[in-house]
Write a protein that holds these residues in place. Structure first.
Motif: not given
Ligand SMILES: Nc1ncnc2c1ncn2[C@@H]1O[C@H](COP(=O)(O)OP(=O)(O)OP(=O)(O)O)[C@@H](O)[C@H]1O
Ligand SMILES: [Mg+2]
Length: 706
Positions: A85, A87, A90, A110-114, A376, A402
């Motif tokens: 799902t 977050r 997103q 770790g919020g899931g920006k990628s 993570p 994360r």
């Molecule tokens: N909707 C989601 N549900 C579960 N896991 C997720 C979700 N979105 C991202 N993730 C997981 O959360 C982890 C962190 O995601 P991501 O690397 O995108 O963070 P980030 O926001 O870029 O953090 P940073 O600022 O540290 O770079 C990854 O392992 C990713 O697979």
């Protein structure tokens, strides 16, 4: 008479300072309101300009609504990325990008920006360009995406000639499969060849999206300023029709305004998420002045809470300290190694890789171990010494959890560490102020740790849910009146300063001991240090600095408000902790560590094995800890069931092995949690420890690990 005047002057100084603090808070609030006002106005303008011919305004932008790409997006999210799902924010961000808007994303680490740019990159036609500041980050991302079967490439110093040729051809002629291209900012600002190929790609309508990751590097106000990020404004100028998405975890206002201006994305849609990291448990512990005791405690914490090699980071103040701490942790049976800026790049990368592959449990690093961390499942971040500001502590501790699972952030604080830090930061803009903010955080024995972050980032408070030491445990605190001690310190400093001399924190304590034996015996050494630091924070004392050829010394001198204490107008009380009451009944007690259960441990083993068989994939890319936990509770027995948990791609790649592992486990009739019970039984602990004792040998002979 003169004394009275001076005294009133002092009082006015204090009040003025308070007024100024209030003004600052109001100005911050005003700025927020202005910003929201202009957002709403431009939204209204857009509504008016996009009125339909019938004169009926179209709906205000609703990024949570339905879009034509919804089902494709869901399919890619689940079946390729294996994400069940979205977050918070997103989906909305993805919709805004897909609608062609420029977007600014402020989202906690770790919020899931990628996913917010990787998913649109796959949905769109053509190539998405991603600018990222560090080679290691780029390598991690490309590796992860390749493991998902996504055609992702990079152009960096390590790119082979063949790959470079492939990428340039794909950009120029649209040949070959290329969906996501990672580059460092230097490529954009320095490589004419690259920019001309990109231009051709744009002119052919094949440049779908530009993503600027870690966008705070644009701003000098940020903590990782990179001069080449300043030139990225050229991207909007040269490719005006391509949406730009800028992403950062830095919540500071000045940074946001800076980067909107620099990237020329004035009309961007802004998504700001909370700084809150609800899965992180924050705690501060008193740090012993005896080095070995601190290491013993850290080792005990790691072995007690993380016996299954769960990953962690220990941050230290200096390079030497990193080496020492890593060495001593190894002596205590923990697989640990150090990482700092004095090591050559290869050695650093090797340590990083062993850690990323779960072959090393703990990295002991300086702040140099920072932005490139993409792991993570870091379960704990321990600060052996305090950070230099709330901002840096938030970033550093934020490397834990994360993946959203419970994780711990532990800071060891002793007042004696304050002068070490202050002599490093005092020349920085607001350096001392920032340091004193984090010192206040450390000294506080009552206030919710989370609230301190909310206040610092000017965000409204949210419930901590018992996820910090101050909320989870009640402490037995007693207040001790220490005005006499403070006065003694002031008169000693007056005398010292009268003789044109200076005293360090330690020297001041020594002098109190000599001159006021009976007073000194009332407080422990740590309590006297605590008092000096409290007086510094309260501006009764202040720090001054002197450079020598090799170092900068921090001295304690008399501060603005000394007279208030001296004349008894200001009381001085010290909060002394005499014990912990345990979980307080009225607070929600939350489990704040993850311990893997029987089947989870088996699956953890399997993901490590699969990652080394497949090569170039991290264990967490094979299966995330969350997926392991779902598999263990649902125990799928068919490919269809498995696919509904981890998606099509992973089922195709690893399905048979995973199903076998689960079947074996079920056949053996082991109840879930079997292994956990085994680990938890005290008589089994020594075995576990015994096994761990071998770790140092493993580290030293790690040549063949990669
Ligand atoms: N909707 C989601 N549900 C579960 N896991 C997720 C979700 N979105 C991202 N993730 C997981 O959360 C982890 C962190 O995601 P991501 O690397 O995108 O963070 P980030 O926001 O870029 O953090 P940073 O600022 O540290 O770079 C990854 O392992 C990713 O697979
Ligand atoms: Mg990121």
């Amino acid at each position: 008479m003169e004394d009275d005047v001076i005294e009133e002057l002092m009082t006015i100084d204090v009040e003025l300072q308070e007024v100024q603090d209030q003004i600052k808070r109001l100005l911050d609030r005003q700025e927020k309101l202005y910003e929201r006002q202009s957002e709403l106005k431009s939204l209204l303008d857009e509504c008016k300009t996009s009125e339909s011919p019938s004169g009926v305004p179209v709906a205000v932008e609703n990024w949570s609504g339905q879009f034509e790409w919804d089902s494709r997006a869901d399919d890619v999210r689940f079946n390729i990325f294996g994400i069940p799902t979205y977050r918070a924010n997103q989906r909305e961000i993805i919709n805004a990008v897909m609608s062609g808007r420029d977007v600014l994303v402020i989202m906690a680490a770790g919020g899931g920006k990628s996913l917010c740019y990787q998913l649109p990159a796959l949905l769109g036609d053509g190539v998405a360009l991603v600018v990222s500041p560090l080679l290691s980050l780029i390598q991690d991302q490309v590796m992860g995406l390749t493991a998902f079967g996504i055609p992702a490439y990079m152009l960096t110093s390590t790119t082979s000639k063949d790959n470079e040729k492939f990428v340039y051809k794909a950009l120029e002629k649209g040949e070959g499969e290329l969906k996501i291209l990672y580059v460092t900012p230097e490529k954009v600002s320095k490589s004419k060849r690259f920019m001309s190929k990109l231009e051709k790609c744009y002119n052919a309508g094949r440049l779908s999206l530009i993503s600027i990751d870690e966008a705070h590097c644009c701003s000098q106000w940020g903590h990782d300023f990179r001069p080449d990020y300043k030139n990225l404004g050229i991207l909007k100028t040269q490719f005006p029709n391509v949406p730009i998405i800028a992403l950062t975890a830095t919540a500071i206002k000045k940074v946001q305004t800076d980067l909107i201006e620099m990237l020329h994305i004035a009309k961007c849609v802004k998504f700001v998420s909370s700084v809150n990291r609800p899965n992180l448990f924050y705690m501060v512990r008193e740090k012993s002045s005896v080095g070995k005791v601190v290491i013993d405690e850290i080792a005990e914490f790691i072995q007690g809470s993380y016996p299954n090699n769960e990953s962690g980071i220990v941050y230290c103040f200096s390079r030497k300290e990193c080496e020492q701490v890593a060495h001593e942790l190894r002596q205590r049976g923990i697989s640990a190694d150090y990482y700092h800026a004095d090591m050559d790049v290869n050695a650093r990368e090797k340590v990083h890789m062993r850690w990323s592959n779960n072959k090393l449990q703990v990295i002991v690093g300086t702040v140099a171990f920072g932005m490139g961390i993409n792991k993570p499942d870091v379960r704990f971040v321990i600060h052996h010494s305090l950070s230099k500001s709330m901002e840096t502590y938030y970033q550093e501790s934020g490397r834990a959890g994360r993946d959203g699972l419970p994780s711990e952030c532990l800071l060891y604080f002793r007042p004696g560490d304050v002068p070490r830090q202050s002599s490093m930061v005092f020349y920085e803009n607001s350096g001392l102020q920032n340091l004193y903010d984090i010192v206040r955080y450390c000294q506080s024995k009552r206030e919710c740790r989370r609230s301190s972050f909310f206040r610092h980032f000017a965000e409204s408070t949210r419930d901590c849910n018992g996820m910090c030491d101050n909320c989870a445990y009640g402490r037995d605190l007693k207040e001790v009146d220490v005005a006499r001690h403070a006065k003694a310190m002031i008169s000693i400093l007056q005398e010292v300063q009268g003789n044109e001399q200076r005293a360090t924190m330690l020297q001041l304590m020594e002098k109190v001991k000599v001159k006021h034996k009976e007073l000194a015996s009332e407080l422990k050494k740590e309590e006297s240090e605590q008092l000096i630091v409290q007086l510094l924070l309260d501006r009764v004392l202040k720090e001054e600095f002197q450079h020598t050829a090799y170092t900068t010394n921090a001295y304690v001198t008399i501060g603005l408000l000394w007279k208030q204490v001296h004349t008894g107008k200001k009381t001085v009380k010290l909060e002394i902790c005499s014990g912990i009451k345990g979980n307080t009944g009225n607070k929600k007690a939350t489990k704040h560590t993850v311990s893997l259960s029987g089947l989870e441990l088996k699956l953890d083993e399997l993901r490590r094995e699969l990652s080394s068989i497949h090569g170039g994939i991290f264990p967490h890319s094979v299966l995330s800890t969350q997926q392991i936990s779902m598999l263990s509770s649902q125990k799928p027995s068919s490919r269809d069931q498995l696919e509904s948990i981890i998606g099509k791609l992973k089922t195709e790649k690893y399905g048979d092995r995973i199903l076998d592992k689960i079947q074996n486990y079920v056949d053996l009739g082991q109840p879930d949690g079997g292994l956990l019970n085994e680990v938890d039984q005290p008589e089994n602990r020594p075995n576990k420890r015994l096994k761990r004792q071998k770790a140092p040998v493993l580290i030293e002979s790690s040549e063949d690990e990669e």
